[in-house]
Design a protein around this motif. Structure first.
Motif, short mmCIF file in Angstrom:
data_model
loop_
_atom_site.label_atom_id
_atom_site.label_comp_id
_atom_site.label_asym_id
_atom_site.label_seq_id
_atom_site.Cartn_x
_atom_site.Cartn_y
_atom_site.Cartn_z
N ILE A 298 9.73 23.04 7.84
CA ILE A 298 10.12 24.04 6.84
C ILE A 298 9.63 23.63 5.46
N LYS A 326 13.62 35.06 6.34
CA LYS A 326 14.36 34.80 7.58
C LYS A 326 13.56 33.84 8.44
N ILE A 327 14.25 32.87 9.03
CA ILE A 327 13.64 31.98 10.01
C ILE A 327 14.18 32.37 11.38
N HIS A 328 13.27 32.56 12.32
CA HIS A 328 13.64 33.00 13.66
C HIS A 328 13.31 31.87 14.63
N THR A 329 14.30 31.44 15.43
CA THR A 329 14.12 30.29 16.31
C THR A 329 14.70 30.57 17.68
N PHE A 335 18.01 23.54 16.28
CA PHE A 335 18.07 24.73 15.42
C PHE A 335 19.51 25.19 15.19
N SER A 341 21.89 25.27 9.23
CA SER A 341 22.44 26.53 8.73
C SER A 341 22.83 26.42 7.26
N CYS A 344 19.67 26.22 5.02
CA CYS A 344 19.06 27.54 4.84
C CYS A 344 19.88 28.39 3.89
N ASP A 350 17.86 33.30 5.58
CA ASP A 350 18.65 33.68 6.75
C ASP A 350 18.06 32.99 7.98
N ILE A 351 18.91 32.59 8.90
CA ILE A 351 18.43 32.01 10.15
C ILE A 351 18.95 32.86 11.30
N GLU A 352 18.05 33.23 12.20
CA GLU A 352 18.40 34.12 13.32
C GLU A 352 17.92 33.48 14.61
#
Length: 642
Positions: A298, A326-329, A335, A341, A344, A350-352
């Protein structure tokens, strides 16, 4: 910076636009025009002359302008439950206004009426958040020190997780108040102190929205909001709207740097911008994926890469940087950690998480990793998923690349990929990225991405943390003592229950010769080294190995001295076995890699004393000595990804 002075957290973001003032070499310059994603025109205020300069150079200098005027930020973990909820509520109040570059007064007044507050108050929240994009900017400002965040012990935490999963996330849809009542009752029956009600509300508030909807039986609503439409990822309508991150093991046998003998495979963490398909960041390691892998990827993704390219010895362009919205994992434990969390949230990201059994949600990064694997298969030392495909090929016999050389190969492959037409978007990823900045057919211009005013703050936010008390012997973490005069004034403080106050402590697992201790009084981090300066370099993995080694000797009461004696003994054993076993070679190479691998923040700020690879401006590594030869070229075939 001296350790005793500490490091203040500064989360201000910097965005280069016409009218920006920049100080370079003692002179003030004014940005007049952004020519493209690489260059702009600036005017020297004193001489009244104009010139074209690289944007990367301007960002390097401009990141420190007015930073001394910004108030010190708090660590998110130093915020009370009540203040955290207030900050979240304020963010929800201003969210509709964040869609506008310059919201009109009428827009602010209308929203203020909707959320029942004065429009000047709402405007102040908006201005505070826009300056940093950090949740901490919306915390109520109070005088004095506030340190009332509570932690749950393992037994209480297990009860909380059980009732959230098996009561709240069910089709019965109980209220948070009902869930808390059940948790409180269960804790009392077990003879445990129940958590505060706001703690449970905050834990519930952190549940990803899709998981909340599906768990509580609202399947259709979840499908409508989160299912991917054909050919399009939801929300990825401009650069950095959505960045996907994933790990993979590289199907290539690596050799160690000295003997050129095999040490098996490595791991790579990759971040990709869904809108443009550019690779925004990477991280290579001999260690299995962890929070450190994610954090370094990141950081690398957000920061400009000019200095990093020079550091690894590569001539090329990788003009990609900026904060993702947004970070998508996937759903991996690395994660899912609360630390990630919180980090971020501190930085307005945002983390999704990808829905279980829906691989198309992570298709972009996985397709890149799949294509990357095909390119790897063209190299000597490649491995195969099935033994019958290997036939008579011996990958260990043909292996000839170190991890540093693979890193060079990979970066050059990324640069080549960026300039290769992409079958899904119709243009090269770098072209799509440029269109996202400057605008194009049906694409609204986003302008140059933002960069952090203080890269070290960004890095500290993502480092693993623990809560530790401070005594006259300093801070103890994993049986190792740390001390400096900078934390002397933190000794002896107690909380409202009369217990020793615990402080937030962070460290980089790759180099545990120092820790960072958060000072809630001064709102800064103190850099604190070993209490015993004679101890050698080590890392978290080597430390854990030493503990296992001592336990195997039935030494269950080991202390700091015993740990470092064990580390020295293990190093001697590994050195003797190095030419005989791959495990010993891998361990030694992994320790060497951790020791010399500078973080993206250190490279970006110039706070690193070596260039680990020979380049046009080689610098000797003060720790390992010498520099590496650049033994391979940049002739890589083009390739494309769907």
């Amino acid at each position: 910076m001296a350790a005793s002075n500490g490091h203040q957290l500064k989360r201000r973001r910097f965005k280069l636009t016409p009218g920006t003032s920049v100080i370079m070499d003692g002179d003030e310059y004014l940005v007049k025009e952004i020519l493209n994603e690489k260059e702009c025109i600036v005017k020297n205020i004193s001489s009244n002359s104009a010139d074209i300069v690289a944007i990367s150079k301007l960002i390097e200098h401009a990141s420190s302008v007015t930073s001394h005027l910004m108030p010190a930020e708090s660590d998110l973990d130093n915020i009370s439950e009540a203040d955290y909820r207030i900050a979240k509520d304020r963010l929800e109040a201003i969210k509709p206004l964040l869609e506008f570059d310059q919201p009109r007064k009428s827009d602010v007044r209308l929203r203020a009426a909707e959320v029942d507050c004065h429009y000047t108050t709402l405007y102040n929240w908006l201005r505070a958040y826009q300056s940093t994009k950090a949740l901490t900017s919306l915390i109520p400002k109070r005088r004095g020190w506030n340190y009332n965040r509570k932690r749950l012990d393992n037994d209480v935490n297990a009860i909380v997780e059980h009732y959230i999963e098996n009561l709240y996330l069910t089709i019965k849809q109980p209220s948070p108040k009902k869930v808390y009542a059940e948790i409180k009752s269960a804790c009392i029956k077990a003879g445990l102190t129940p958590p505060h009600q706001s703690t449970i509300y905050r834990r519930i508030d952190r549940i990803p929205e899709e998981k909340r909807l599906r768990g509580r039986g609202r399947i259709e609503e979840a499908n409508n909001r989160f299912s991917i439409k054909a050919g399009k990822f939801p929300g990825a309508n401009t650069i950095l709207s959505v960045v996907q991150i994933d790990h993979t093991s590289v199907d290539l046998i690596v050799v160690d740097e000295d003997t050129r003998q095999s040490i098996k495979r490595i791991w790579i963490t990759v971040a990709i911008d869904v809108f443009s398909r550019v690779i925004t960041g990477i991280y290579l390691s001999l260690d299995a994926p962890s929070l450190t892998s994610v954090a370094m990827c990141i950081s690398h993704s957000i920061l400009p890469k000019d200095k990093w390219l020079k550091y690894v010895g590569i001539e090329g362009e990788w003009n990609v940087w900026g904060y993702p919205k947004k970070i998508h994992t996937d759903n991996g434990a690395d994660f899912r950690s609360i630390n990630l969390s919180d980090a971020c949230a501190s930085n307005g990201i945002d983390i999704e998480f990808r829905p279980v059994k829906k691989p198309n949600f992570g298709g972009h990064v996985e397709r890149y990793l799949g294509t990357f694997a095909k390119k790897i298969a063209e190299l000597d030392g490649k491995t195969f998923n099935r033994s019958n495909k290997r036939e008579t090929y011996d990958p260990e016999k043909h292996a000839n690349m170190t991890i540093d050389e693979i890193e060079k190969w990979l970066v050059n492959a990324i640069i080549e990929y960026h300039h290769t037409p992409h079958s899904s978007i119709g243009v090269a990823p770098v072209t799509q990225w440029k269109m996202g900045i400057e605008g194009g057919s049906g694409i609204m211009a986003a302008g140059l991405p933002e960069v952090p005013d203080d890269p070290l703050t960004l890095e500290l936010d993502f480092l693993p943390k623990a809560l530790r008390s401070i005594s006259g012997q300093g801070v103890v973490w994993d049986n190792i003592h740390y001390f400096s005069d900078g934390i002397r004034h933190l000794i002896g403080h107690r909380d409202s229950n009369g217990k020793s106050l615990k402080y937030i402590v962070r460290r980089d697992p790759r180099d545990i010769r120092k820790v960072w201790v958060y000072d809630p009084f001064q709102k800064l981090y103190h850099e604190v080294p070993y209490a015993d300066p004679t101890h050698p370099y080590t890392n978290k993995w080597e430390l854990d190995e030493a503990k296992r080694y001592l336990k195997s000797l039935d030494d269950k009461t080991f202390n700091e001295s015993a740990i470092f004696r064990a580390i020295e003994n293990m190093r001697e054993i590994e050195e003797q076995a190095r030419t005989k076993t791959k495990k010993a070679r891998r361990n030694k190479e992994a320790h060497a890699r951790r020791k010399k691998q500078a973080s993206p923040a250190k490279i970006y700020t110039g706070n690193v004393t070596n260039n680990k690879n020979a380049s046009t401006d080689p610098v000797v590594n003060n720790e390992t000595g010498g520099t590496d030869d650049d033994i391979w070229g940049t002739d890589i075939e083009g390739f494309e990804i769907e």
